[in-house]
Design a protein around this motif. Sequence first.
Motif, PDB file in Angstrom:
ATOM      1  N   SER A  36     -45.816  20.254  16.156  1.00  0.00           N
ATOM      2  CA  SER A  36     -45.646  20.447  17.471  1.00  0.00           C
ATOM      3  C   SER A  36     -44.895  19.338  18.132  1.00  0.00           C
ATOM      4  CB  SER A  36     -47.172  20.351  18.069  1.00  0.00           C
ATOM      5  OG  SER A  36     -47.751  19.167  17.981  1.00  0.00           O
ATOM      6  N   SER A  37     -44.914  18.053  17.576  1.00  0.00           N
ATOM      7  CA  SER A  37     -44.129  16.759  18.155  1.00  0.00           C
ATOM      8  C   SER A  37     -42.774  16.817  17.366  1.00  0.00           C
ATOM      9  CB  SER A  37     -44.977  15.558  17.878  1.00  0.00           C
ATOM     10  OG  SER A  37     -45.366  15.179  16.578  1.00  0.00           O
ATOM     11  N   MET A  38     -42.434  17.168  16.328  1.00  0.00           N
ATOM     12  CA  MET A  38     -41.243  16.766  15.586  1.00  0.00           C
ATOM     13  C   MET A  38     -40.000  17.467  16.423  1.00  0.00           C
ATOM     14  SD  MET A  38     -41.483  16.512  11.608  1.00  0.00           S
ATOM     15  CE  MET A  38     -42.282  17.967  11.321  1.00  0.00           C
ATOM     16  N   ILE A  39     -40.295  18.712  16.821  1.00  0.00           N
ATOM     17  CA  ILE A  39     -39.554  19.567  17.596  1.00  0.00           C
ATOM     18  C   ILE A  39     -38.701  18.823  18.646  1.00  0.00           C
ATOM     19  CG2 ILE A  39     -41.149  20.709  18.892  1.00  0.00           C
ATOM     20  CD1 ILE A  39     -38.124  22.499  16.881  1.00  0.00           C
ATOM     21  N   ALA A  40     -39.446  18.086  19.343  1.00  0.00           N
ATOM     22  CA  ALA A  40     -38.954  17.595  20.589  1.00  0.00           C
ATOM     23  C   ALA A  40     -37.562  16.769  20.410  1.00  0.00           C
ATOM     24  CB  ALA A  40     -39.899  16.445  21.215  1.00  0.00           C
ATOM     25  N   VAL A  41     -37.478  16.248  19.020  1.00  0.00           N
ATOM     26  CA  VAL A  41     -36.157  15.342  18.750  1.00  0.00           C
ATOM     27  C   VAL A  41     -34.973  16.216  18.041  1.00  0.00           C
ATOM     28  CG1 VAL A  41     -37.501  13.270  18.583  1.00  0.00           C
ATOM     29  CG2 VAL A  41     -36.906  14.582  16.616  1.00  0.00           C
ATOM     30  N   ALA A  42     -35.589  17.324  17.886  1.00  0.00           N
ATOM     31  CA  ALA A  42     -34.585  18.368  17.215  1.00  0.00           C
ATOM     32  C   ALA A  42     -33.743  19.297  18.254  1.00  0.00           C
ATOM     33  CB  ALA A  42     -35.374  19.192  16.061  1.00  0.00           C
ATOM     34  N   LEU A  43     -34.126  19.367  19.319  1.00  0.00           N
ATOM     35  CA  LEU A  43     -33.664  20.351  20.294  1.00  0.00           C
ATOM     36  C   LEU A  43     -32.180  20.288  20.681  1.00  0.00           C
ATOM     37  CD1 LEU A  43     -36.643  20.768  22.968  1.00  0.00           C
ATOM     38  CD2 LEU A  43     -36.029  22.172  21.219  1.00  0.00           C
ATOM     39  N   VAL A  44     -31.889  19.046  20.807  1.00  0.00           N
ATOM     40  CA  VAL A  44     -30.260  19.050  20.922  1.00  0.00           C
ATOM     41  C   VAL A  44     -29.452  19.500  19.826  1.00  0.00           C
ATOM     42  CG1 VAL A  44     -28.468  17.190  21.135  1.00  0.00           C
ATOM     43  CG2 VAL A  44     -30.649  17.005  22.339  1.00  0.00           C
ATOM     44  N   GLY A 165     -39.571  12.968  12.843  1.00  0.00           N
ATOM     45  CA  GLY A 165     -38.606  13.940  13.045  1.00  0.00           C
ATOM     46  C   GLY A 165     -37.329  13.274  13.316  1.00  0.00           C
ATOM     47  N   GLY A 166     -37.341  12.269  13.952  1.00  0.00           N
ATOM     48  CA  GLY A 166     -35.877  11.672  14.356  1.00  0.00           C
ATOM     49  C   GLY A 166     -35.279  11.093  13.165  1.00  0.00           C
TER      50      GLY A 166
END
Length: 493
Positions: A36-44, A165-166
């Motif tokens: 649920s949280s790793m996706i935030a840094v992958a959206l770009v 994720g970053g």
Amino acid sequence: MTRAATDTAAPRTPRAVPTSIALGLGSGTMLQGLNSSMIAVALVAIAADFGNGPGITWVISALYIATAVSAPTAGRLGVLVGPRKLFLGGLALVAVGSLVGALAPSLGWLIAGRVILGIGTAAQYPTAMTIVRSIATRTGGETRSALAILTVCAQTMVALGPTVGGVLVGLFGWQSILWINIPIVLVSAVWVLWRVPRDDALAADAGEPAPSSLRALVHSMDLPGMALFLLTVSGAMFVLLSLTTDPLWWLAPGVVLVAVAFVVWEARVREPFIDVRAIAGNTALAATLSRTLVTYTAFYCIFFGLPQWLQVSRGFSTSQAGLLMLPVAGVGIIGTIVASRMYATAGPKWTLGIGTAALAVGGVLLMTLENAATPVVALVAVACVLGIPNGFNNMGNQNVVNAVTTVRDVGTALGLYRMIQYIGANLAAVVIALATHDVGPGDQGIARIGAFIAVVGVVLLVGVIASRSLRGLRPRHTSDSPGVHDREAHSQT
């Protein structure tokens, strides 16, 4: 003195559920928070591959909606078909969803993979708690330490996700946040198969035998109730998510009507999907679920709002912002351990009182942040304070749910707990959008978010202090039904 006399005079302290079992189950529960949280840094990077259209938002929302709808279902299914079996089945779905998403040729396939992933990750926590409670009942053990381990594994991954994720996206591309699930699934599956008792050993402890046929299973699942629940939650999510763009006000009356139909149906059906009568009659459980919704809305405002401010106003990179969020996770782990012990000795009022007070203080500190004037050391200190409410509120609320429900119902109750968590996540997204829509995620935006969090913290603190349902409540060790204190809490308002 005989041994029998000695045992009578000094009863043995209940043993804890084995740590190896709790850790094995925890290795699976960490998947939801991580994904649920790793996706935030992958959206770009995802937008660079598939285009930055409106569908990008659904890459995040799809998992939250799928998890919110599936979590209570998983708790019920775990009792009916066996919690160990369903735990492993959820791991299999995580693997399938990860493969579909990582190999997705289009954005639609990626969203579909995230839906499957959300359904799979929803199974781990409620079934893990059912297993823990069943083992404790069979062995005469206590669940407090196991619950602390599950909470640490499930919740700290939310804060650690951006950092992990970053690193993964920077080194291997956005697909790596999906590939990383495969080894975790394999380790968790082997661990559970090795250490967790089979379902036939757990069934007697849960107090409900598995259905004898597919027809019996379908009959016991209350499919109309599940359908109405799905429509209610999904419709509410669509309305909430639309508030930041083009509000779907026309959909709101329909959602309310379906919600009323769901409650009426569940109150009348013989074997309800969610026993609304039991929840309405259990004031401690109803109050805890309500408190959880407000708490998680504030928590996700921190989780989503602070990294945004760090990047936009302070100019930190994605990895640097992720590192500055690490104190939230680290203090959350320590807070979970401390809160677990405090609950056992002082009860829920002190545990939740500290958590809600820290939430109010953290909100005030966010209001004081300034673009360039706040040194990094001060930012780390603020992040540490913001980690306190995560551990204390989680342990307090989840222990209350555990204390006021039976082994048969705890999986479903904690499934509802998890569902409410993700409704709170979507509410937080709405709060942040409304707070920053005219000023952006800069100093004014973070100050407004901080003010909201501070008000929520104060309201929750007053509610905890005034609550009658929390009086005298203590963690249950071996009882299969609510104890004396629990029954008193049920009857109070």
